[in-house]
Each structure stands twice: as C-alpha cells, then as structure tokens.
Scaffold this active site. Structure first.
Site, PDB file in Angstrom:
ATOM      1  N   LYS A  14       0.811  -1.219   0.000  1.00 38.96           N
ATOM      2  CA  LYS A  14       0.000   0.000   0.000  1.00 38.96           C
ATOM      3  C   LYS A  14       0.843   1.268   0.000  1.00 38.96           C
ATOM      4  CE  LYS A  14      -1.039  -0.075   4.915  1.00 38.96           C
ATOM      5  NZ  LYS A  14       0.031   0.813   5.359  1.00 38.96           N
ATOM      6  N   ARG A  89      -6.123   3.094  11.999  1.00 40.01           N
ATOM      7  CA  ARG A  89      -5.886   1.659  12.157  1.00 40.01           C
ATOM      8  C   ARG A  89      -6.753   1.073  13.257  1.00 40.01           C
ATOM      9  NH1 ARG A  89      -0.344   1.872  10.040  1.00 40.01           N
ATOM     10  NH2 ARG A  89       0.604  -0.180   9.953  1.00 40.01           N
ATOM     11  N   ARG A 128      10.891  -7.408   1.571  1.00 37.63           N
ATOM     12  CA  ARG A 128      11.134  -5.995   1.888  1.00 37.63           C
ATOM     13  C   ARG A 128      12.177  -5.874   3.002  1.00 37.63           C
ATOM     14  NH1 ARG A 128       6.057  -2.534   3.689  1.00 37.63           N
ATOM     15  NH2 ARG A 128       6.351  -3.633   5.636  1.00 37.63           N
ATOM     16  N   ARG A 134      14.139  -2.925   7.209  1.00 38.43           N
ATOM     17  CA  ARG A 134      13.256  -2.385   8.251  1.00 38.43           C
ATOM     18  C   ARG A 134      13.327  -3.249   9.495  1.00 38.43           C
ATOM     19  NH1 ARG A 134       7.411  -0.236   6.332  1.00 38.43           N
ATOM     20  NH2 ARG A 134       6.912  -1.054   8.386  1.00 38.43           N
ATOM     21  N   ARG A 145       2.128  -7.996  13.507  1.00 31.68           N
ATOM     22  CA  ARG A 145       1.503  -6.894  12.760  1.00 31.68           C
ATOM     23  C   ARG A 145       0.281  -7.394  11.977  1.00 31.68           C
ATOM     24  NH1 ARG A 145       6.236  -4.899   9.491  1.00 31.68           N
ATOM     25  NH2 ARG A 145       4.848  -3.286   8.728  1.00 31.68           N
TER      26      ARG A 145
HETATM   27  P1  AMP Z   1       3.447   1.146   8.475  1.00 35.30           P
HETATM   28  O1  AMP Z   1       4.595   1.731   7.756  1.00 35.30           O
HETATM   29  O2  AMP Z   1       2.129   1.792   8.098  1.00 35.30           O
HETATM   30  O3  AMP Z   1       3.386  -0.358   8.372  1.00 35.30           O
HETATM   31  O4  AMP Z   1       3.644   1.479  10.027  1.00 35.30           O
HETATM   32  C1  AMP Z   1       4.777   1.011  10.732  1.00 35.30           C
HETATM   33  C2  AMP Z   1       4.509   1.037  12.243  1.00 35.30           C
HETATM   34  O5  AMP Z   1       4.236   2.376  12.672  1.00 35.30           O
HETATM   35  C3  AMP Z   1       3.294   0.230  12.703  1.00 35.30           C
HETATM   36  O6  AMP Z   1       3.566  -1.147  12.859  1.00 35.30           O
HETATM   37  C4  AMP Z   1       2.984   0.915  14.026  1.00 35.30           C
HETATM   38  O7  AMP Z   1       3.913   0.548  15.030  1.00 35.30           O
HETATM   39  C5  AMP Z   1       3.255   2.391  13.693  1.00 35.30           C
HETATM   40  N1  AMP Z   1       2.035   3.046  13.170  1.00 35.30           N
HETATM   41  C6  AMP Z   1       1.849   3.569  11.920  1.00 35.30           C
HETATM   42  N2  AMP Z   1       0.625   4.091  11.789  1.00 35.30           N
HETATM   43  C7  AMP Z   1       0.000   3.892  12.979  1.00 35.30           C
HETATM   44  C8  AMP Z   1      -1.301   4.192  13.476  1.00 35.30           C
HETATM   45  N3  AMP Z   1      -2.228   4.781  12.712  1.00 35.30           N
HETATM   46  N4  AMP Z   1      -1.577   3.854  14.769  1.00 35.30           N
HETATM   47  C9  AMP Z   1      -0.665   3.258  15.545  1.00 35.30           C
HETATM   48  N5  AMP Z   1       0.565   2.925  15.139  1.00 35.30           N
HETATM   49  C10 AMP Z   1       0.906   3.231  13.873  1.00 35.30           C
END
Ligand code: AMP
Length: 193
Positions: A14, A89, A128, A134, A145
């Site tokens: 995404k 989320r 990835r 990461r 996750r």
């Molecule tokens: P992402 O890059 O969207 O997969 O986000 C990486 C990490 O950032 C997630 O696993 C969470 O630890 C944190 N994170 C990102 N967006 C949110 C959100 N809306 N609420 C809580 N944690 C978030």
C-alpha cells in the site's frame, strides 16, 4: 480535491500504491508509518517513544499518532486533499479522524482497501526486510503486525463499508495494473458521489 484513505494489511504494497495514486490525484500521500520512521531517524523524543512500539509490531498509542497526524494535516499541501496511508488503524482513530475533519469542515470521499492473501503478504514482507532493512520486518514482528491488522483494522474497514465509501481492489498481481485498477475505482467512486 480528493480526500482518500488507502488500507491494506502490512506487506500489501500500500505504501508504493499510495505514492502512485496520490500523484495521479495531485494530493500528498501521508503515511503515519513514514512520519514515525522520520522521527526515529532524526532522533526526536517522539521517535524514541514510537520506536519502542514499532520494533515490537505494536501500535503507537492513539493520542501520539493522532497528534502527529493533526500537525501534518495542517500543512498547506494538505489543504487541497490527501491520501492517508496507515491511518486510521483502530476504531478509536476513525472517530479521531472524523473529529479532525469536522473542525476543518471536510469529509472523506473514498476509502480504498487492497485485498491480498496471507501467503503473499508474508513473502513480500520478508523480501522488503532484505531490501530495506526495516527493523519491524522480522518474522515474529510480521506475524504480530498481521494479527493486529486482523484484530483491530478489519473493524475500521467494516466501519467505512457501512458508510458506503469503501472500495475494494485486488492487491495481488503486478504493481502497475493494481495502480491502474485502483485509480479507475477511485475515479468512478468520486464520479458517483
Ligand atoms: P506502516 O509503515 O504503516 O506499516 O507502520 C509502521 C509502524 O508504525 C506500525 O507497525 C505501528 O507501530 C506504527 N504506526 C503507523 N501508523 C500507525 C497508526 N495509525 N496507529 C498506531 N501505530 C501506527
């Protein structure tokens, strides 16, 4: 003017899709994950706090995340619309976003959900991890996750579906056709509103 959200499980691609789709609609792609990663990289207090959760695959607390998003939405480039990636989320964040937008007398137009099978997801995330290094792409953290996505984020998709603004797009296959399908779906959704 387009106010959009892209949703999809971790590893659904995404982030990349968000960049392409946002460019097409001439709005910024706003990723809370990217905003957190920037804070972590720059060594801010917020980054230190968020990093503790991210490394375990847990959600950063809502109040921290929402405050950071509010600040980002106040920047000029978000005035003409945005594509949110990774927020909301949780159901609590759905309400927080409604409140943020109500203050600005704005509403959401389309929520785009990318559907991808679990097997594809884990494979893509491990790939990835190799490519980008990461710290939250290890197998245990990936499982956590995905679990959180099922437990918390599916309810967000259900909430937007009830509002009649959810559009689901097949997220497997090659990247360019997914982008093209997603753009076409959003355009027809916007035209129908
Ligand atoms: P992402 O890059 O969207 O997969 O986000 C990486 C990490 O950032 C997630 O696993 C969470 O630890 C944190 N994170 C990102 N967006 C949110 C959100 N809306 N609420 C809580 N944690 C978030």
């Amino acid at each position: 003017m387009a106010r959009l959200i892209i949703m999809g499980p971790p590893g659904s691609g995404k982030g990349t899709q968000a960049e392409h789709i946002a460019r097409h609609f001439a709005v910024p792609a706003i990723s809370t994950g990217d905003l957190f990663r920037t804070h972590v990289r720059e060594g801010t207090d917020l980054g230190a706090e968020a990093g503790r959760y991210m490394d375990r695959g847990e959600f950063v607390p809502d109040h921290v995340t929402t405050a950071m998003l509010r600040e980002r939405l106040e920047k000029d480039d978000a005035g003409a619309g945005f594509l949110l990636d990774g927020y909301p989320r949780t159901v609590a964040q759905v309400g927080a976003l409604d409140d943020l937008l109500a203050v600005r007398k704005q509403s959401l137009e389309i929520v785009l959900a990318l559907a991808v099978s679990d097997d594809d997801l884990i494979g893509r995330m491990l790939q990835r991890a190799r490519e980008q290094g990461r710290s939250d792409d290890t197998e245990t953290v990936i499982q956590r996750r995905l679990e959180l996505y099922r437990e918390e984020t599916q309810a967000v998709i259900a909430a937007y579906s009830q509002r009649g603004i959810l559009i689901s797009v097949d997220g497997s296959g090659d990247r360019d056709s997914i982008t093209a399908n997603a753009i076409a779906a959003v355009e027809s959704g916007l035209a129908g509103q």
